[in-house]
Design an enzyme around this catalytic site. Sequence first.
Site, PDB file in Angstrom:
ATOM      1  N   SER A  70     -20.772   5.497   6.868  1.00 34.96           N
ATOM      2  CA  SER A  70     -20.751   6.131   5.489  1.00 34.96           C
ATOM      3  C   SER A  70     -21.685   5.414   4.622  1.00 34.96           C
ATOM      4  O   SER A  70     -21.433   4.292   4.530  1.00 34.96           O
ATOM      5  CB  SER A  70     -19.515   6.270   4.957  1.00 34.96           C
ATOM      6  OG  SER A  70     -19.684   6.763   3.738  1.00 34.96           O
TER       7      SER A  70
ATOM      8  N   HIS B  77     -23.084   9.545   8.023  1.00 30.82           N
ATOM      9  CA  HIS B  77     -22.000  10.203   7.001  1.00 30.82           C
ATOM     10  C   HIS B  77     -22.487   9.934   5.575  1.00 30.82           C
ATOM     11  O   HIS B  77     -22.646   9.089   5.293  1.00 30.82           O
ATOM     12  CB  HIS B  77     -20.618   9.699   7.462  1.00 30.82           C
ATOM     13  CG  HIS B  77     -19.609  10.395   6.529  1.00 30.82           C
ATOM     14  ND1 HIS B  77     -19.079  11.585   7.015  1.00 30.82           N
ATOM     15  CD2 HIS B  77     -18.915  10.143   5.531  1.00 30.82           C
ATOM     16  CE1 HIS B  77     -17.967  12.094   6.381  1.00 30.82           C
ATOM     17  NE2 HIS B  77     -17.890  11.219   5.379  1.00 30.82           N
TER      18      HIS B  77
ATOM     19  N   ASP C 199     -21.598  11.377   1.783  1.00 34.34           N
ATOM     20  CA  ASP C 199     -20.520  11.667   1.205  1.00 34.34           C
ATOM     21  C   ASP C 199     -21.324  12.356  -0.171  1.00 34.34           C
ATOM     22  O   ASP C 199     -21.635  11.625  -1.206  1.00 34.34           O
ATOM     23  CB  ASP C 199     -19.712  10.566   0.526  1.00 34.34           C
ATOM     24  CG  ASP C 199     -18.781  10.074   1.755  1.00 34.34           C
ATOM     25  OD1 ASP C 199     -18.118  11.004   2.427  1.00 34.34           O
ATOM     26  OD2 ASP C 199     -18.713   8.910   2.348  1.00 34.34           O
TER      27      ASP C 199
ATOM     28  N   MET D 232     -20.259  14.052  -3.786  1.00 33.84           N
ATOM     29  CA  MET D 232     -19.073  14.369  -4.762  1.00 33.84           C
ATOM     30  C   MET D 232     -19.669  14.665  -5.999  1.00 33.84           C
ATOM     31  O   MET D 232     -20.808  14.354  -6.523  1.00 33.84           O
ATOM     32  CB  MET D 232     -18.505  12.783  -4.802  1.00 33.84           C
ATOM     33  CG  MET D 232     -18.296  12.151  -3.699  1.00 33.84           C
ATOM     34  SD  MET D 232     -17.025  10.698  -4.214  1.00 33.84           S
ATOM     35  CE  MET D 232     -16.940   9.907  -2.363  1.00 33.84           C
TER      36      MET D 232
ATOM     37  N   HIS E 131     -20.689  15.324   4.177  1.00 36.05           N
ATOM     38  CA  HIS E 131     -19.375  15.550   3.702  1.00 36.05           C
ATOM     39  C   HIS E 131     -19.180  15.994   2.328  1.00 36.05           C
ATOM     40  O   HIS E 131     -19.321  15.178   1.376  1.00 36.05           O
ATOM     41  CB  HIS E 131     -18.518  14.401   3.894  1.00 36.05           C
ATOM     42  CG  HIS E 131     -17.010  14.419   3.604  1.00 36.05           C
ATOM     43  ND1 HIS E 131     -16.238  13.260   3.482  1.00 36.05           N
ATOM     44  CD2 HIS E 131     -16.154  15.493   3.187  1.00 36.05           C
ATOM     45  CE1 HIS E 131     -15.018  13.660   3.115  1.00 36.05           C
ATOM     46  NE2 HIS E 131     -15.055  14.778   2.926  1.00 36.05           N
TER      47      HIS E 131
ATOM     48  N   MET F 214     -17.526  16.904  -0.969  1.00 37.22           N
ATOM     49  CA  MET F 214     -16.357  16.976  -1.741  1.00 37.22           C
ATOM     50  C   MET F 214     -16.806  17.630  -3.054  1.00 37.22           C
ATOM     51  O   MET F 214     -16.818  16.944  -3.885  1.00 37.22           O
ATOM     52  CB  MET F 214     -15.937  15.302  -1.908  1.00 37.22           C
ATOM     53  CG  MET F 214     -15.256  14.956  -0.480  1.00 37.22           C
ATOM     54  SD  MET F 214     -15.389  13.069  -0.600  1.00 37.22           S
ATOM     55  CE  MET F 214     -16.940  12.869   0.119  1.00 37.22           C
TER      56      MET F 214
ATOM     57  N   MET G  54      -9.097  13.538   6.559  1.00 37.76           N
ATOM     58  CA  MET G  54      -9.170  12.386   5.666  1.00 37.76           C
ATOM     59  C   MET G  54      -7.809  11.464   5.976  1.00 37.76           C
ATOM     60  O   MET G  54      -6.833  11.980   5.675  1.00 37.76           O
ATOM     61  CB  MET G  54      -9.173  13.127   4.124  1.00 37.76           C
ATOM     62  CG  MET G  54     -10.362  13.699   3.790  1.00 37.76           C
ATOM     63  SD  MET G  54     -11.862  12.748   3.997  1.00 37.76           S
ATOM     64  CE  MET G  54     -11.697  11.461   2.972  1.00 37.76           C
TER      65      MET G  54
ATOM     66  N   ASP H  40     -11.811   9.891   8.506  1.00 33.97           N
ATOM     67  CA  ASP H  40     -12.696   9.626   7.343  1.00 33.97           C
ATOM     68  C   ASP H  40     -11.838   8.479   6.479  1.00 33.97           C
ATOM     69  O   ASP H  40     -11.021   9.418   5.930  1.00 33.97           O
ATOM     70  CB  ASP H  40     -13.386  10.761   6.697  1.00 33.97           C
ATOM     71  CG  ASP H  40     -14.349  10.038   5.717  1.00 33.97           C
ATOM     72  OD1 ASP H  40     -14.167   8.837   5.290  1.00 33.97           O
ATOM     73  OD2 ASP H  40     -14.884  10.937   5.059  1.00 33.97           O
TER      74      ASP H  40
HETATM   75  C1  DX5 Z   1     -14.266   8.828   0.690  1.00 35.91           C
HETATM   76  C2  DX5 Z   1     -15.482   9.159   1.668  1.00 35.91           C
HETATM   77  C3  DX5 Z   1     -15.472   8.284   2.729  1.00 35.91           C
HETATM   78  C4  DX5 Z   1     -15.691   6.746   2.456  1.00 35.91           C
HETATM   79  C5  DX5 Z   1     -14.966   5.903   3.517  1.00 35.91           C
HETATM   80  O1  DX5 Z   1     -13.914  10.057  -0.162  1.00 35.91           O
HETATM   81  O2  DX5 Z   1     -15.132  10.414   2.155  1.00 35.91           O
HETATM   82  O3  DX5 Z   1     -16.422   8.688   3.716  1.00 35.91           O
HETATM   83  O4  DX5 Z   1     -17.363   6.517   2.549  1.00 35.91           O
HETATM   84  O5  DX5 Z   1     -15.321   4.617   3.072  1.00 35.91           O
HETATM   85  P1  DX5 Z   1     -14.178   3.645   3.724  1.00 35.91           P
HETATM   86  O6  DX5 Z   1     -14.786   3.414   5.393  1.00 35.91           O
HETATM   87  O7  DX5 Z   1     -14.701   2.316   3.014  1.00 35.91           O
HETATM   88  O8  DX5 Z   1     -12.843   3.960   3.709  1.00 35.91           O
HETATM   89 ZN    ZN Z   2     -16.484  11.138   3.877  1.00 33.71          ZN
END
Ligand code: DX5
Ligand code: ZN
Length: 221
Positions: free
Chosen positions: A5, A28, A30, A32, A61, A63, A132, A170
């Site tokens: 990620s 990956h 993220d 947000m 991903h 969010m 998650m 994740d």
């Molecule tokens: C959190 C993200 C994850 C995050 C995971 O909301 O969706 O993808 O990057 O990070 P680690 O592996 O550090 O828990």
């Molecule tokens: Zn993620």
Amino acid sequence: MIAPSILSADFANLAAETRAVAGADWLHVDVMDAHFVPNLTLGLPIVQSLLKATDIPLDCHLMIEDPGRWAPPYAEAGAHNVTFHAEATDDPVAVARDIRAAGAKAGLSVKPGTPIEPYLEILRDFDTLLVMSVEPGFGGQSFIPEVLAKAKAVRRLVDSGELRLLVEIDGGINADTIEAAAAAGVDCFVAGSAVYGTADPAATVAALRARAAAAAAATAR
Ligand code: DX5
Ligand code: ZN
């Protein structure tokens, strides 16, 4: 499969950070929106630039609120997977169809507290289930082992031929937690801080993959 990620990467050096995880199966990303989760990261313009910077398939991903409106452009741009949250829409099947029609694989994600049973029927419209294992929003949190029951339940349906999709996990995945997830039948492991927090991220990806493969092989399902 291991999906580093980039949430834990250096956002000012993303092209170099994609090269630092050479050999990763997916990258990956993220997204947000500071509404669905209390954090803000990056959006479509940066994904478009990443697509030019790397050959690693992008695992987006989302969010975000209103994925019906915002998810298909990520597929049109060329993302491999576009995953959105079950909690963010009343019509996940319509969103999945739009993502697939735009040329990407469709993924459904569920927060740790969201049960999977109400979604089992519609999973046939998806290519990936993203379980998650932390509350979405931030990297570096601790793994919540209770969510593995969801991975196991879906994996059973995949093994029996009732569903065809990849199970992805994740949050909080590292050398200590990846074996339990692999034993539960997870196919793809997202890891942010555990990969980018090490001196040699590409070697860490390979080491995590080997650990997961050994744990999966040792588990009789
Ligand atoms: C959190 C993200 C994850 C995050 C995971 O909301 O969706 O993808 O990057 O990070 P680690 O592996 O550090 O828990
Ligand atoms: Zn993620």
